[in-house]
Design an enzyme around this catalytic site. Structure first.
Site, short mmCIF file in Angstrom:
data_model
loop_
_atom_site.label_atom_id
_atom_site.label_comp_id
_atom_site.label_asym_id
_atom_site.label_seq_id
_atom_site.Cartn_x
_atom_site.Cartn_y
_atom_site.Cartn_z
N ASP A 196 -22.94 -5.64 0.00
CA ASP A 196 -21.73 -6.07 0.59
C ASP A 196 -21.26 -5.07 1.69
O ASP A 196 -20.40 -5.22 2.29
CB ASP A 196 -20.74 -6.79 -0.34
CG ASP A 196 -20.26 -5.73 -1.39
OD1 ASP A 196 -21.35 -4.66 -1.59
OD2 ASP A 196 -19.30 -5.72 -1.75
N GLU B 23 -10.35 0.58 -0.46
CA GLU B 23 -10.42 -0.84 -1.05
C GLU B 23 -9.44 -1.02 -1.87
O GLU B 23 -8.70 -0.29 -2.34
CB GLU B 23 -11.66 -0.57 -2.03
CG GLU B 23 -11.89 0.62 -2.86
CD GLU B 23 -12.48 -0.02 -4.05
OE1 GLU B 23 -12.50 -1.45 -4.37
OE2 GLU B 23 -13.11 0.55 -4.82
N HIS C 34 -24.61 -0.77 -1.77
CA HIS C 34 -24.36 -2.44 -2.26
C HIS C 34 -24.52 -3.15 -0.85
O HIS C 34 -24.09 -2.60 0.05
CB HIS C 34 -23.14 -2.42 -2.93
CG HIS C 34 -23.16 -1.97 -4.11
ND1 HIS C 34 -21.84 -1.85 -4.90
CD2 HIS C 34 -23.87 -2.14 -5.18
CE1 HIS C 34 -22.15 -1.48 -6.19
NE2 HIS C 34 -23.36 -1.39 -6.45
N HIS D 257 -11.16 -4.99 1.42
CA HIS D 257 -11.83 -5.17 0.38
C HIS D 257 -11.28 -5.54 -1.07
O HIS D 257 -11.10 -5.06 -1.97
CB HIS D 257 -12.54 -3.97 -0.04
CG HIS D 257 -13.84 -4.01 -0.81
ND1 HIS D 257 -14.01 -4.23 -2.02
CD2 HIS D 257 -15.26 -4.18 -0.41
CE1 HIS D 257 -15.00 -4.37 -2.63
NE2 HIS D 257 -15.95 -4.20 -1.69
#
Lengths: 570, 665
Positions: free
Chosen positions: A62, A193, A60, A404
């Site tokens: 990000d 996360e 991903h 995150h």
């Protein structure tokens, strides 16, 4: 990613090594804030001298979007670790992203295609559970994370200290991926996360049923369904879902997905089938789940075909490309439906229609009336609060660091973790440094003789009521630490033992002969000192443990006995 | 450390290593060459085989006509083929803790080991090894169960027959004379046993460190021979054993061999070298292609008996390029096996286990092996058996890949019966496991051409010598076959291992004591304990510290904890208990070392108020008279004797003074 979603980039210093975890970009910004602030690491010059390695958890943007910027524009030549699927898919997404920003928005000062290629040359592929020795001291190991194809958690270890970084992960298996798993590795820090720090999501089955019901209803009444998706990840899961539904219900309405990336993506899934879940892996020879029977490639002209259809089109936020074109064509008919299966950034068409906007301004001052139904459905594969707790239980970390996620939600989870596990939990903001002190034990080489002797004396089972004390000598030489028995230490060091003895004389009056006196002392001691070894030796001495007793008298005064007591230093 | 050798076959090893407290089985290969003594199992009724005469010894005393049949001048057993198992009596298999598998050919005996023996351990293998191993077992079971034999011959194995039947043994193919273990031969396992055996497998990746009971760490390394094939490192903190089995340095499809991780081994167990040391695989491949082309051009068919995985991928890739250049692009390839489809599919999904250039194809994304394209363009077709679709679809001339390479069972039997009579056709042997003459024996006389191009990519003696020079193990253990030249080429002293010190050779049923002793073990000092230690420097660069601590051993991990503070026991009660415990808590006599320099000692005596000292020299040292205190101190090089009567404080002072000059150990 401190108290924030997007732009994941974490720097870990452990045992004198510096490791960068992920190198992502922020989808919500278009200026300098888009990339992590690398000047924070070193003010001038290249990062190679400072970083020992970079690890990317999954593809991903990000999490990997700033990689070419970091390696080619800021300057980093060291190793970049990622799994095989990530290595395969990441450059495609980067290239796609570059095209949108440079070609469509006309930005300069951005990385080029060549830079992406050069950057990928620095990538070292990582296999699951393989222990990679980055250098003599630093080792890393990847675990399955389940978030997207090839997503991994990593354990970083230097000596006896270790850190686990989860990247994004998912603790419940979905239609195409398995659940994250890690062994009880007891890291000093677990960096996890926390996207869904406060939610416990309802069962996935319900959401799937909901989704299918909506699609089915629209089809039944002759409407068209548009599902804007990103090429990889959710698209495949939804394809599998619809495919099986179509098969079961024997539906005839066509399903299309936009050509290009998505089709290619299915191919990646086929080749990396070992990274998908158990069920798909088991049956792939008979029936490869990613070879869809009902789903066909989309052609632009199909959008105007009459009758119901379902179309998957990229990109997922309706901000450009095919999905937006189709949306424009279908927006005017209330029979149609658009289903947004993921998160939309502010400013995109997707975000606007989700907020209920009914009139959209298009380029060229035209307005578009939105009459079709808009549905939002989250299929995002992150661990929820329950999943995060489950992972903590799995790994048994000593400290936890949350990244995150949103600050408020993190704070809630932090409290919960501290309550339940009684371990410290941190949630640093971007640019903040958290220091965790570890208390490592010291590894020492013990001589097998000493260990075996000690274990034999201790008996087969340890007795907590009677702890035994072991004695040994630790020899520190160069860089080695060895524990040996004192006798062996003397021998090894070439030293001779130094005897230290004490003697004292006790005078007493006794009319018997010397030998009789000694026997009398012997029998007395024997009766008094129970539990000690008292011996009468033939050379007219008495020993109590290691103390020697002797009796003598002078010829002049036979009744005055001199008792000599002699003992070793204890 | 001990090594039990359960198999005498150098490329299908089965060894058990006892190391520290663990019992580790290294591979369990199944020797299928025993099948060569049996008649082939035809898929369709074969009048030729069913009419063979039974065998009766010349003097008529031994009559085994039901079990033994004569065919082309040789005697064969007419029964379900049996296989030669690893030795099961040498040690109790239920004590085996783990089995490490190095490649899928070396796991075929797994169900015999894990089932019905009380085995309760774990089997470690890589994912490709596991998946392809399962396919090969499945194939073997299907081959056997598809053509059930009514009778299973056992009479010929009985002791009397074996003893009397010297004649019989002479008449059987030569090696049967060595096949003394006929009693231990067994028929094939069932699918249920395969599944149960495979349920014990735990998957591992290359360079994954697996802890066994905290005592030993095992790590699989890439060995370059086949998909997922591995060598194993078995090590503790101080000892390292390398197990090398079926490795290759040639560039074929698998990931290249990792050699550097084998360095610094105490013992290296070497098995699975090439079985055809005189043949060069590249040359053989060339010969394979040219013979194939020649036959096809002349209108004949080519039969390639092979295993369903392994070299076949390389053959297909080679033919993919070759056929077009030879203008034979339209010739169909058929791959017939119950697991043909699975094998081809599986080969495409193990990108991580492939060599670099195949790996990079997946990134495009393209299938790593070109046989995907052959299938897509209909040039390669796969079938589960000759029955069904195949019979209607097949065109001649063609190339057929099928098993089993022993030519005793599987679809290959049918093709030999079908094509054997025409000299236009060719059979090309590529698998090195079976002697092609023995394999063909029951089909004689045969008009078909035979070409023998064995392709064995495993290490040859030259490569092994170079490898060992590089990794420098202290000791090498290998099958006895490697310590002498092959019997057929006894003058070729280059076809054996010559090492200094010479390798330790083993044979079936050997038990070797491996020549090294363990001296140390790793132990952890808890930080609190480590902080409390007081090191003192004895010699430059060497410091010592006495450690008194409580040892805790758990799961083979040892930890030293600080001695807990004694809990104050109320003195009135339980006095007896207290007395009992006193000797246990007493520290043993500490060892002292060093010497006491006279002048410095006198000076320190003076400082602590002892002034009247008379020094007397003796043979071994000095005697100090402390006149005011009426005490004596006898100083010698390595002994000190303090004589003083009832003055306790003085004695303590003197003791401390003396100790100041000595080191405690």
């Amino acid at each position: 990613a401190g108290q924030d979603v997007g732009r994941s980039c974490i720097l870990v210093s452990i045992g004198g090594k510096n490791i960068m975890l992920d190198c992502g970009m922020h989808m919500g910004y278009n200026d300098d804030r888009r990339f992590p602030d690398f000047s924070y690491i070193t003010q001038n010059g290249r990062l190679t001298d400072y970083l020992d390695c970079v690890i990317i958890s999954h593809f991903h943007l990000d999490h990997c979007g700033a990689l070419p910027y970091m390696s080619e524009m800021v300057g980093y030549d060291g190793p970049i670790y990622m799994t095989h699927p990530t290595k395969a898919i990441c450059p495609i997404l980067l290239e796609d992203f570059r095209k949108i920003t440079v070609d469509k928005k006309g930005e300069t000062n951005f990385f080029t295609s060549q830079m992406i290629k050069d950057c990928m040359k620095k990538v070292v592929p990582l296999n699951l559970h393989q222990t990679v020795q980055v250098d003599d001291e630093l080792e890393i190991k990847a675990y399955y994370a389940g978030h997207v194809l090839g997503a991994a958690m990593v354990q970083i270890k230097v000596g006896s200290e270790s850190v686990v970084y989860t990247g994004d992960y998912n603790m419940t298996p979905d239609r195409h991926l398995g659940a994250a798993w890690i062994d009880k590795c007891r890291p000093d820090i677990l960096i996890t996360e926390s996207t869904y720090a406060t939610t416990i999501r309802d069962s996935k089955r319900c959401r799937e049923r909901d989704f299918l019901k909506k699609v089915h209803e629209t089809i039944e009444r002759g409407g068209k369904v548009l599902i804007p998706v990103f090429a990889l990840g959710r698209a495949q899961e939804l394809c599998i879902l619809l495919e099986t539904f179509w098969e079961r219900m024997n539906l005839k309405a066509p399903i299309y997905f936009s050509t290009g990336l998505t089709e290619k993506a299915n191919h990646y899934y086929k080749l990396f089938i070992t990274w998908t879940n158990q069920k798909i892996r088991k049956t792939f020879v008979q029936r490869n789940m990613f070879e869809f029977k009902h789903i066909k490639a989309f052609d632009r002209s199909y959008a105007d075909n009459p009758g119901p259809m379902v179309v998957f089109a990229t990109p997922g936020m309706l901000h450009a490309g095919q999905s937006l074109q189709i949306f424009k064509k279908w927006a005017g008919n209330e029979k149609n439906m658009v289903i947004m299966p993921g998160y939309c950034v502010q400013g995109t068409v997707g975000h606007k229609i989700l907020n209920g906007q009914k009139k959209l301004e298009m380029e060229g001052r035209a307005t578009l009336e939105v009459k079709l139904q808009v549905e939002y459905m989250s299929f995002s594969a992150h661990a929820d609060a329950k999943g995060i707790m489950q992972l903590i239980r799995m790994a048994e970390p000593h400290n936890i660091l949350l990244v995150h996620g949103e600050a408020k939600k993190m704070a809630f989870l932090k409290d919960k973790i501290e309550q339940e596990f009684n371990i410290s939990c941190y949630m640093p903001a971007n640019g903040e440094t958290t220091t965790v002190t570890t208390n490592p034990s010291v590894p020492v080489d013990i001589s097998l003789n000493l260990l075996k002797r000690e274990m034999a004396l201790g008996g087969p089972l340890p007795d907590p009521k009677r702890p035994r004390t072991m004695h040994g000598t630790l020899i520190m030489k160069d860089n080695s630490l060895r524990l040996v028995s004192p006798e062996q230490a003397l021998k090894e060091l070439g030293l001779s033992e130094h005897q230290l003895r004490f003697t004292c004389r006790v005078h007493l009056q006794d009319p018997h002969s010397d030998t009789d006196t000694l026997s009398r002392i012997y029998s007395h001691l024997k009766s008094v000192l129970k539990g000690y070894a008292v011996q009468h030796l033939p050379d007219s001495t008495v020993m109590v443990e290691s103390i020697v007793l002797k009796v003598s008298s002078s010829a002049e005064e036979p009744d005055l006995k001199v008792v000599l007591l002699s003992w070793c230093f204890q | 450390m001990k090594l039990y050798c359960l198999s005498g076959h150098p490329t299908l090893p089965c060894n058990v290593l006892k190391f520290k407290s663990t019992t580790i089985m290294l591979d369990c290969g199944l020797d299928t060459t025993s099948a060569l003594y049996y008649l082939p199992l035809p898929l369709v009724h074969s009048p030729r085989l069913s009419k063979l005469p039974g065998w009766v010894s010349k003097d008529g005393t031994v009559n085994l006509e039901k079990e033994l049949k004569e065919c082309a001048g040789r005697v064969f057993v007419d029964s379900q083929p049996e296989f030669c198992l690893p030795e099961r009596e040498l040690l109790d298999l239920s004590t085996v803790d783990v089995i490490l598998i190095s490649n899928y050919h070396c796991m075929m005996a797994l169900p015999y080991i894990t089932e019905h023996t009380g085995f309760s351990g774990t089997v470690y293998a890589t994912e490709p090894t596991f998946q392809i191993g399962r396919l090969l077992m499945e194939e073997l079971v299907t081959f056997m169960e598809r053509v059930p034999k009514a009778q299973s011959a056992t009479c010929w194995k009985t002791k009397e027959i074996q003893r009397q039947g010297c004649i019989l043994i002479v008449m059987l193919p030569g090696p049967l004379k060595d096949a003394v273990d006929v009693w231990s031969w067994r028929t094939c396992y069932s699918m249920q046993e395969v599944n149960s055996a495979l349920s014990r497998v735990q998957l591992v990746g290359y360079w994954q460190k697996v802890e066994l009971f905290g005592a030993v760490q095992v790590t699989p390394l890439s060995s370059g021979y086949s998909l997922g094939s591995s060598n194993w490192i078995i090590q503790s903190h101080f000892e390292k054993v390398s197990y090398v089995s079926g490795s290759s340095l040639l560039t074929t499809h698998p990931q290249p061999m990792d050699q550097s991780s084998l360095k610094n081994s105490d013992v290296l167990i070497l098995t699975g070298l090439t079985q055809i040391p005189t043949a060069n695989p590249d040359g053989m491949l060339g010969e394979f292609c040219s013979n194939l082309a020649m036959t096809i051009r002349a209108g004949g068919n080519v039969l390639v008996p092979c295993y369903s995985s392994g070299v076949i991928y390389d053959l297909l890739e080679c033919l993919y390029q070759f056929m077009d250049s030879a203008n034979l692009g339209t010739t169909p390839f058929y791959f017939i096996s119950p697991v043909a489809n699975s094998s081809l599919e599986f080969s495409q999904i193990f990108a991580e286990w492939l060599c670099q250039n195949k790996q990079s194809k997946v990134y495009l994304p393209e299938p790593p092996f070109p046989h995907a394209e052959l299938i897509q363009t209909n040039r390669l077709k796969h079938y589960t058996s000759i029955h069904g679709e195949f019979s209607s679809e097949f065109r001649q001339p063609c190339v057929v890949f099928t098993g089993h390479p022993s030519l005793r069972f599987g679809d290959v039997v049918h093709f030999l019966e079908l094509w054997g009579k025409s000299s236009l056709n060719t059979i090309i042997f590529t698998e090195p496991d079976f002697s092609y003459l023995d394999a063909l024996a029951p089909y004689q006389p045969l008009a078909m051409k035979c070409v023998y191009c064995p392709i064995d990519t495993r290490l040859n003696f030259h490569q092994v010598a170079k490898l060992l020079k590089e990794v420098q193990p202290l000791h090498v253990v290998c099958p006895e076959q490697y310590t002498q030249p092959p019997p057929a080429q006894s003058h070729r002293s280059d076809l054996m291992l010559e090492l200094q010190p010479p390798p330790v050779a083993y044979r079936r049923c050997s038990v070797l004591g491996l020549p090294f002793r363990r001296r140390h073990e790793r132990i952890q000092l808890l930080p609190e304990l480590a902080k409390a230690l007081v090191p003192s420097e004895i010699k430059p660069g060497i410091s010592v510290a006495t450690v008194s601590a409580v040892l805790q051993s758990k799961d083979n991990k040892h930890v030293l904890q600080p001695v807990p503070k004694p809990i104050p026991v109320p003195p009135s009660k339980k006095r007896k208990r207290l007395l009992e415990e006193v000797p246990e808590l007493l520290t043993p006599k500490p060892l002292l070392s060093g010497a006491i320099p006279l002048d410095a000692f006198l000076a320190s005596l003076h400082k602590s108020g002892v002034t009247e000292v008379k020094v007397e020299e003796t043979a071994g040292g000095h005697i100090l008279h402390l006149q005011a205190e009426d005490a004596l101190i006898q100083l010698e090089e390595d002994a000190t004797h303090i004589v003083c009567d009832t003055n306790e404080p003085l004695r303590a002072t003197l003791r401390d003074l003396v100790l100041r000059f000595l080191h405690k150990l």
